[in-house]
Structures are given as structure tokens and as C-alpha cells.
Design a protein around this motif. Structure first.
Motif, PDB file in Angstrom:
ATOM      1  N   ILE A 130       5.116  57.286  57.297  1.00 38.49           N
ATOM      2  CA  ILE A 130       5.566  57.350  58.686  1.00 38.49           C
ATOM      3  C   ILE A 130       5.561  58.777  59.212  1.00 38.49           C
ATOM      4  CG2 ILE A 130       8.008  57.503  58.042  1.00 38.49           C
ATOM      5  CD1 ILE A 130       6.648  55.592  61.075  1.00 38.49           C
ATOM      6  N   ASP A 131       5.800  59.747  58.338  1.00 39.12           N
ATOM      7  CA  ASP A 131       5.872  61.141  58.775  1.00 39.12           C
ATOM      8  C   ASP A 131       4.529  61.660  59.263  1.00 39.12           C
ATOM      9  OD1 ASP A 131       5.226  60.787  55.987  1.00 39.12           O
ATOM     10  OD2 ASP A 131       5.263  62.965  55.770  1.00 39.12           O
ATOM     11  N   LYS A 132       3.434  61.172  58.664  1.00 41.34           N
ATOM     12  CA  LYS A 132       2.099  61.622  59.097  1.00 41.34           C
ATOM     13  C   LYS A 132       1.496  60.689  60.145  1.00 41.34           C
ATOM     14  CE  LYS A 132       0.890  63.756  54.631  1.00 41.34           C
ATOM     15  NZ  LYS A 132       2.151  63.404  53.945  1.00 41.34           N
ATOM     16  N   ALA A 133       1.771  59.398  59.992  1.00 46.81           N
ATOM     17  CA  ALA A 133       1.143  58.422  60.890  1.00 46.81           C
ATOM     18  C   ALA A 133       1.718  58.481  62.297  1.00 46.81           C
ATOM     19  CB  ALA A 133       1.306  57.016  60.320  1.00 46.81           C
ATOM     20  N   SER A 134       3.008  58.815  62.421  1.00 47.74           N
ATOM     21  CA  SER A 134       3.621  58.823  63.748  1.00 47.74           C
ATOM     22  C   SER A 134       2.955  59.822  64.685  1.00 47.74           C
ATOM     23  CB  SER A 134       5.121  59.097  63.632  1.00 47.74           C
ATOM     24  OG  SER A 134       5.727  59.082  64.904  1.00 47.74           O
ATOM     25  N   GLY A 185      -3.641  56.312  69.516  1.00 49.24           N
ATOM     26  CA  GLY A 185      -3.132  55.196  70.298  1.00 49.24           C
ATOM     27  C   GLY A 185      -2.988  53.916  69.514  1.00 49.24           C
ATOM     28  N   ARG A 186      -2.924  54.002  68.178  1.00 45.69           N
ATOM     29  CA  ARG A 186      -2.797  52.795  67.368  1.00 45.69           C
ATOM     30  C   ARG A 186      -2.029  53.121  66.084  1.00 45.69           C
ATOM     31  NH1 ARG A 186      -9.020  52.697  65.154  1.00 45.69           N
ATOM     32  NH2 ARG A 186      -8.705  54.355  63.622  1.00 45.69           N
ATOM     33  N   ILE A 187      -1.553  52.074  65.441  1.00 45.91           N
ATOM     34  CA  ILE A 187      -0.955  52.148  64.111  1.00 45.91           C
ATOM     35  C   ILE A 187      -1.555  51.011  63.287  1.00 45.91           C
ATOM     36  CG2 ILE A 187       1.137  51.512  62.854  1.00 45.91           C
ATOM     37  CD1 ILE A 187       1.151  54.375  63.335  1.00 45.91           C
ATOM     38  N   ILE A 188      -2.025  51.348  62.085  1.00 48.53           N
ATOM     39  CA  ILE A 188      -2.600  50.355  61.177  1.00 48.53           C
ATOM     40  C   ILE A 188      -1.586  50.089  60.072  1.00 48.53           C
ATOM     41  CG2 ILE A 188      -4.572  49.792  59.712  1.00 48.53           C
ATOM     42  CD1 ILE A 188      -6.002  52.221  61.103  1.00 48.53           C
ATOM     43  N   VAL A 189      -1.275  48.830  59.844  1.00 51.10           N
ATOM     44  CA  VAL A 189      -0.343  48.448  58.774  1.00 51.10           C
ATOM     45  C   VAL A 189      -1.142  47.801  57.655  1.00 51.10           C
ATOM     46  CG1 VAL A 189       1.738  47.176  58.174  1.00 51.10           C
ATOM     47  CG2 VAL A 189       1.452  48.058  60.497  1.00 51.10           C
ATOM     48  N   VAL A 190      -1.090  48.411  56.464  1.00 47.19           N
ATOM     49  CA  VAL A 190      -1.785  47.875  55.298  1.00 47.19           C
ATOM     50  C   VAL A 190      -0.758  47.520  54.228  1.00 47.19           C
ATOM     51  CG1 VAL A 190      -4.000  48.974  55.751  1.00 47.19           C
ATOM     52  CG2 VAL A 190      -2.226  50.245  54.537  1.00 47.19           C
ATOM     53  N   GLU A 191      -1.229  47.030  53.073  1.00 52.13           N
ATOM     54  CA  GLU A 191      -0.303  46.449  52.104  1.00 52.13           C
ATOM     55  C   GLU A 191       0.390  47.464  51.207  1.00 52.13           C
ATOM     56  OE1 GLU A 191      -1.107  42.736  50.125  1.00 52.13           O
ATOM     57  OE2 GLU A 191      -2.871  42.418  51.370  1.00 52.13           O
ATOM     58  N   GLY A 192      -0.275  48.560  50.819  1.00 53.26           N
ATOM     59  CA  GLY A 192       0.334  49.429  49.825  1.00 53.26           C
ATOM     60  C   GLY A 192      -0.024  50.889  49.952  1.00 53.26           C
ATOM     61  N   TYR A 193       0.575  51.690  49.047  1.00 53.20           N
ATOM     62  CA  TYR A 193       0.381  53.137  49.051  1.00 53.20           C
ATOM     63  C   TYR A 193      -1.095  53.530  49.017  1.00 53.20           C
ATOM     64  CZ  TYR A 193       5.122  52.910  46.964  1.00 53.20           C
ATOM     65  OH  TYR A 193       6.422  52.640  46.681  1.00 53.20           O
ATOM     66  N   ASP A 231      -3.620  57.237  60.766  1.00 53.16           N
ATOM     67  CA  ASP A 231      -2.558  56.489  61.450  1.00 53.16           C
ATOM     68  C   ASP A 231      -2.224  55.183  60.730  1.00 53.16           C
ATOM     69  OD1 ASP A 231      -5.035  55.461  61.980  1.00 53.16           O
ATOM     70  OD2 ASP A 231      -4.858  55.508  64.157  1.00 53.16           O
ATOM     71  N   ALA A 232      -2.163  55.209  59.402  1.00 52.91           N
ATOM     72  CA  ALA A 232      -1.874  54.001  58.622  1.00 52.91           C
ATOM     73  C   ALA A 232      -0.532  54.134  57.915  1.00 52.91           C
ATOM     74  CB  ALA A 232      -2.974  53.740  57.597  1.00 52.91           C
ATOM     75  N   VAL A 233       0.190  53.013  57.849  1.00 49.11           N
ATOM     76  CA  VAL A 233       1.470  52.943  57.142  1.00 49.11           C
ATOM     77  C   VAL A 233       1.476  51.686  56.283  1.00 49.11           C
ATOM     78  CG1 VAL A 233       2.748  54.179  58.941  1.00 49.11           C
ATOM     79  CG2 VAL A 233       2.598  51.681  59.028  1.00 49.11           C
ATOM     80  N   ALA A 234       2.496  51.566  55.432  1.00 51.34           N
ATOM     81  CA  ALA A 234       2.621  50.369  54.600  1.00 51.34           C
ATOM     82  C   ALA A 234       4.086  50.070  54.362  1.00 51.34           C
ATOM     83  CB  ALA A 234       1.907  50.578  53.259  1.00 51.34           C
ATOM     84  N   PRO A 235       4.457  48.780  54.301  1.00 51.26           N
ATOM     85  CA  PRO A 235       5.810  48.422  53.858  1.00 51.26           C
ATOM     86  C   PRO A 235       5.946  48.755  52.375  1.00 51.26           C
ATOM     87  CG  PRO A 235       4.465  46.453  54.107  1.00 51.26           C
ATOM     88  CD  PRO A 235       3.636  47.598  54.613  1.00 51.26           C
ATOM     89  N   LEU A 236       7.151  48.692  51.887  1.00 50.41           N
ATOM     90  CA  LEU A 236       7.429  49.192  50.529  1.00 50.41           C
ATOM     91  C   LEU A 236       7.796  48.058  49.582  1.00 50.41           C
ATOM     92  CD1 LEU A 236       9.260  52.307  51.806  1.00 50.41           C
ATOM     93  CD2 LEU A 236       7.191  52.342  50.445  1.00 50.41           C
TER      94      LEU A 236
END
Length: 624
Positions: free
Chosen positions: A243-247, A254-262, A275-280
Motif C-alpha cells: 500500500i505504501d508504494k501503490a497508493s 488512475g488505477r489499483i490492481i489487486v492480486v492474490e499474493g506477495y 500500482d498493485a496490492v494484495a490481501p494478506l
């Protein structure tokens, strides 16, 4: 926490705005000010100015304007208090604590942050040592560059029960246990290191501080990935990896990509998708969805193309339904079966992944496809089950306007699926004997049956004067008695109306009917606002408007409700009857007889006669 204006003014005065902005944007001296290319929109010629004396920045291109705190919240994406705390720390100022207990918690959190930073330094050091050889080989095998390794802070936890404990002994075992770095077994046994023999990745908050760790096992063993437990610093259901880099990156893309893992996030970052993040390790939570919406209106969920990945996508879709509001939704990008982002990037490159993102489906499309393919749709019961599943989805949406649109879209697709015309190219043979009304010869001289309306849609209501008269009477009655809209909502949603203004009026009343509280006539007018729609509704409420006789001022309310229900039912049956007759025409075209045609004619005539009888109920009221 309430901060005094004096404190905030002092904080701004002690902050060099050009230095702050210059950490992430290239700035140039321009007289007494500085200039740069605006970070809030794409431009080649600098129009972004920074004035240190006055303490503000301004873009003459897009209008972005603010001070040091605004820069931290808008460009860095920090919450207000986090922005103030970071600026205060850089300026050597103490943020006023509201009470002793809060001060104690802040001090405790500071100690935990220090412990986590020390653990990160330890893991990074171990990766470069002799024991980190296997971890370095794994990174090389995954084609992780040295620059990426440093950017994401890769480290290594030695396969030992006490190496980290010994290295961080100055913090004390209780703090290390609270930070999730040590495990305290029950009884009198000693504490020991939580992470052992694993490739380590720091998990950071939006300010870039290490708050937890994720560790990947290098050899055989379970679990494959091990995360820190929840601590005073870390709540896995509220945190997104990277989140610190993707924000800040999302503000440019203008987008956020949500993927599965680190490793998906890291592979994408190395390929240029910052601009990619992942749940934990858990399904996407409500808190994480809300956090994503603070960055962009429609995050793109890109889960693996296998069954597990698609199930995760649907779970996220269902979890988002109660949270939907105007403008805020999700999109779904589907990877090829059996591939994760890293696989696709290795085999086909960044352009292939970009194409997957471009093809992302809206939430409504993903839900429709999932429910349509969830079970067979061959029997009436199975089709009714689909309708029930779709209704359950729309019932989960809290926002009335969004829910009304979902109801309308699902209804249109359901009707098109089951009441569509025969597929093009199906053989249609001419009736025996002479030609019939509506039948035409093709170029080969063969008779062809009448063609149903395109796309399976029935002729829209309001195409004739009689239907128009009935429709306006129904809408006038609903305006006078808005509580009736909810009672007939499902039937009203099936109506197809030719007049766009009348259709818009009905849609507005249906949307208002989803409100928990009863909407009065005046309330409906307020919802409609000013303009052509409002004026038409206002005119319908006047005394000289066409109305169903029992709805007059002195009419019987019970009879009024029954007659309104009858009119709505018959109007809804008209298009349905046409669809059924068209389908019947297709079924009997191999054996069309006088009896077939007469039966169809009688059905249409009966429906027409019913409309005429209902129309006789409609008459102008006298002026009051």
C-alpha cells in the motif's frame, strides 16, 4: 485528536515545502519560487509552482493547490493525523497527546515500530550472509533483480529458534512477543523465534513503516507462507501489501490492481506495474475494499485463472455488494487458466498483462455470468431458481439507486435469455396454402413468418394511443399513492415503455420505492428535482389529468388498489403475450393451419378487448 491552529501553523512554518516535494518530484529554481511538472496530471511543460515563503503549491494546469499537509494527504495518500505526525517528526516537533493513556499507547507503538525496524535490518543482513545463500538462489530463480530485492526489503530468517531473539534482546522478550516476532508457548517453556528458515518480506503501513512480516518457506514444509499474527501495529484484515508504494503510484496511473499474493505484486512491480496490492492470506475484506476506494473508484481485481482464483473473485464480489454506492464498484480481470501474473509476464510480457487489464469486466457482468453458469437452465424450475439467485444479489445492495439499476439490468438480461427469437439460420418453413397476413416471400420464393422484435424484446408499451392513455393513468395513480409502487414493483420492472420521459419517471419512482421509509407524493417530486420530468409529474397530479375513476378524490381506496393492480397486470401481459405468440408461430410453422391462426387471433383479440374495457375506466377529472 484536535490540534490547535497555532501548532499547525508552526508545523507549516518549519517545513520546507520545496524540499518535501523535491523528494519525489524533480523541482527547478525559478526566481523566488520553484517549478515542476505537475504530479497530479500528465504534462510536458511545467505548470506546477512551489512558494516556500507562502507555504503553498499551485498547478495552473489542473488547479491542484495546497500546503505541506495537503501534499502528504493528496500525493502520498496518508490520513490527516499520519501526515501531521510524519511532518512533525521531520521538523523536530512533538504532536500534542490528548491524554496520558494515549501518550502511553503512542510510546508503546513507537517501541514496537523500533523493534520491527530492527528485525527488518537483521533479516536483510542475514540474506547477504552465508546462511542466506539458498534464499538468494531462490530470488535468482524467480528472476528478482537486486534493485527489486532492495526496494521490497527482502531478507532471510535463519533456521534457528533463538537468533533473532538474541539479536533484539535489548527490546525485551515481552515487546518482541507483542510485536509477533517471538512465540510464547504455554507453561514455563522459553520463547522462540516465530520465523525460521524462511525468505522474509516486510509488510509496511501507508507511511512505509514495517508493521509485520511474511515469510516463505524455502524447502519442504507447511505453511508455504507464514504471516505475523495480529498485533497493536498489524491488522491483516485492514492491511494491503504494498500500500505504501501503490497508493502514490495509483495517483499517476488512475488505477489499483489487486492480486492474490506477495510475489504477484513484486513480479508486476518489476514489470512496470507499480500500482498493485494484495490481501494478506485472507479473502478481501470490507475494510480493504473501502481502503481501495479511497485510492480509485473502480479497483481491478486480477486473481489467478484457476478455480480457486475465480472463487476468490466471486467472494470479493459478494462482499462488495452491500458497500456499493454511486460511482464506487469493482472490475474483474481474468488471467488465462493455470497462470498467475508472474507466469503471464514470463511467457508473454507486460503487453499481455496490460491486455488482460483492459479486458476487465464490470462487477454486474461478473455476477451475471457466475449465476447464469451456476446451474442448468433447462426447466422452468431451474430458470425460476436463477431469477431467485439474482434477486438475492440485488437485495444485498444497500444503496437504493444502485440496487434499482442492478434490478433493471438483470431483468433485461433474464428476458433476453429466455424470450429471445430463434437463432439466425434456423430453418423456417412456409405454411401450406395461401399466404397469411404478416408472412412474406424471401428471394427464393419461400414463405417466411413474421419476424419478432429484434433481440427478443417485445413491442414497447405506449406505441398506441390507448396504451399511452392507460400508462399515463397508471403513473398518475402511482404518483398520488406512492406506497403502491413497492407492492407492484416486480411487475412494473417488467414494463418496456416507448416514451423515454415516461420510462424515466417510472424508473425514478421504482428507485425511490426501495427506500426503507414511505415516500410521499411531495417527496417523490423532490427526488425528481426541477426540469422536464418534474413538470410532467406535477402536471399528472393536477385535477385535469387522466386518472382511473376510482382514484378520484371521493373514490373507494380499496377498489382503487384492485383496479390499479389489474391495469398493471394486463399491461405487463401484453408484451409477454406477444413473445409467446411469436414463439408459438415458430413452433407450428411446419404445420400452420386455419385453427392455429384463429387461436392466435382470438388470443390477441381478447387482450385488445380487455385493454378497451380498461381504457373506459380512464377519464379526465373535472377541474377542482
Amino acid at each position: 485528536m484536535s490540534l490547535s491552529p497555532a501548532f499547525l501553523d508552526e508545523l507549516r512554518a518549519r517545513t520546507s515545502l520545496s524540499t518535501l516535494i523535491g523528494r519525489t518530484v524533480k523541482v527547478q529554481k525559478a526566481g523566488r519560487e520553484y517549478k515542476a511538472c505537475c504530479p497530479f496530471h500528465n504534462e510536458k511543460t511545467p505548470s506546477f509552482t512551489i512558494n516556500d515563503e507562502k507555504g503553498f503549491y499551485h498547478c495552473f494546469g489542473c488547479g491542484a493547490h495546497g500546503d505541506a499537509i495537503r501534499w502528504m494527504t493528496d500525493q502520498r495518500g496518508l490520513p490527516f493525523m499520519d501526515a501531521v505526525k510524519e511532518l512533525a517528526a521531520a521538523a523536530g516537533m512533538d504532536v500534542p497527546a490528548p491524554d496520558p493513556r494515549a501518550a502511553k499507547r503512542a510510546e508503546q507503538a513507537k517501541g514496537l515500530h523500533d523493534a520491527m525496524a530492527a528485525a527488518q535490518a537483521f533479516f536483510e543482513e542475514q540474506l547477504g550472509g552465508i546462511e542466506g545463500a539458498e534464499a538468494r538462489a531462490y530470488l535468482q530463480k524467480r528472476s528478482i533483480s537486486d534493485a527489486t530485492r532492495r526496494a521490497f526489503g527482502f531478507g532471510y530468517a535463519p533456521d534457528s529458534r533463538g537468533r533473532l531473539k538474541a539479536a533484539l534482546k535489548d527490546f525485551g522478550e515481552p515487546m518482541l512477543v507483542e510485536a509477533g516476532l517471538l512465540i510464547a508457548p504455554e507453561g514455563e517453556r522459553e520463547t522462540y523465534d516465530r520465523f525460521r528458515g524462511r525468505l522474509m518480506l516486510p509488510i509496511r503501513d501507508i507511511r512505509g513503516r514495517v508493521i509485520a512480516f511474511g515469510g516463505r518457506i524455502l524447502g519442504a514444509g507447511e505453511p508455504k507462507y507464514l504471516n505475523s499474527p495480529d498485533t497493536p501495529l498489524f491488522d491483516k484484515g485492514r492491511t494491503l501489501y504494498n500500500i505504501d508504494k501503490a497508493s502514490p503510484a495509483s495517483r499517476n496511473s488512475g488505477r489499483i490492481i489487486v492480486v492474490e499474493g506477495y510475489m504477484d505484486v513484486i513480479a508486476l512491480a518489476q514489470a512496470g506495474f507499480a500500482d498493485a496490492v494484495a490481501p494478506l492470506g485472507t479473502a478481501l475484506t470490507e475494510h480493504q475494499i473501502e481502503r481501495l476506494w479511497k485510492m480509485v473508484d473502480v479497483p481491478v481485481l486480477c486473481f489467478d485463472g484457476d478455480s480457486a482464483g475465480q472463487k476468490a473473485a466471486i467472494r470479493a464480489a459478494l462482499r462488495a455488494l452491500p458497500l456499493l454506492r454511486p460511482g464506487m464498484s469493482l472490475a474483474f480481470a481474468t488471467l488465462p487458466p493455470g497462470q498467475d501474473p508472474d507466469d503471464l509476464l514470463r511467457e508473454s510480457g507486460a503487453a499481455a498483462f496490460e491486455a488482460v487489464l483492459i479486458g476487465a469486466e464490470p462487477l454486474v457482468d461478473r455476477l451475471w455470468k457466475h449465476e447464469q453458469s451456476a446451474a442448468p437452465l433447462d426447466t422452468p424450475e431451474q430458470r425460476a431458481a436463477l431469477k431467485q439467485r439474482l434477486r438475492a444479489l440485488t437485495d444485498a445492495i444497500a444503496d437504493a439507486d444502485v440496487r434499482a439499476h442492478y434490478v433493471q439490468i438483470f431483468r433485461q438480461r433474464y428476458d433476453a435469455l429466455f424470450f429471445a427469437r430463434s437463432a439466425p439460420g434456423e430453418q423456417q418453413r412456409a405454411p401450406r396454402g395461401e399466404s397469411r397476413p404478416g408472412w412474406k416471400r424471401d428471394k427464393r420464393g419461400k414463405w417466411q413468418p413474421p419476424v419478432p422484435p429484434a433481440g427478443g424484446e417485445a413491442r414497447a408499451i405506449g406505441a398506441t394511443g390507448m396504451e399511452q392513455r392507460l400508462l399515463r393513468a397508471v403513473l398518475a395513480g402511482l404518483l398520488r399513492h406512492p406506497e403502491q409502487v413497492a407492492l407492484h414493483r416486480e411487475t412494473l420492472l417488467t414494463l418496456s415503455i416507448a416514451d423515454p420521459l415516461l420510462a424515466q419517471l417510472l424508473d425514478s419512482m421504482i428507485a425511490a420505492s426501495f427506500s426503507k421509509e414511505t415516500v410521499e407524493s411531495d417527496g417523490l417530486l423532490t427526488i425528481l428535482g426541477q426540469g422536464e420530468l418534474y413538470n410532467m409529474a406535477k402536471g399528472m397530479l393536477r385535477a385535469d389529468t387522466f386518472t382511473i375513476t376510482p382514484y378520484s378524490k371521493d373514490g373507494d381506496a380499496g377498489r382503487a388498489q384492485r383496479d390499479l393492480a389489474e391495469v398493471v397486470r394486463v399491461m405487463a401481459q401484453g408484451p409477454e403475450l406477444e413473445r409467446e405468440l411469436a414463439a408459438a408461430t415458430q413452433r407450428v410453422m411446419d404445420d400452420v393451419t386455419e385453427d392455429n391462426l384463429l387461436a392466435q387471433q382470438r388470443a390477441l383479440t381478447a387482450h385488445r378487448d380487455h385493454l378497451i374495457r380498461l381504457a373506459e375506466l380512464v377519464q379526465p377529472e373535472e377541474h377542482m
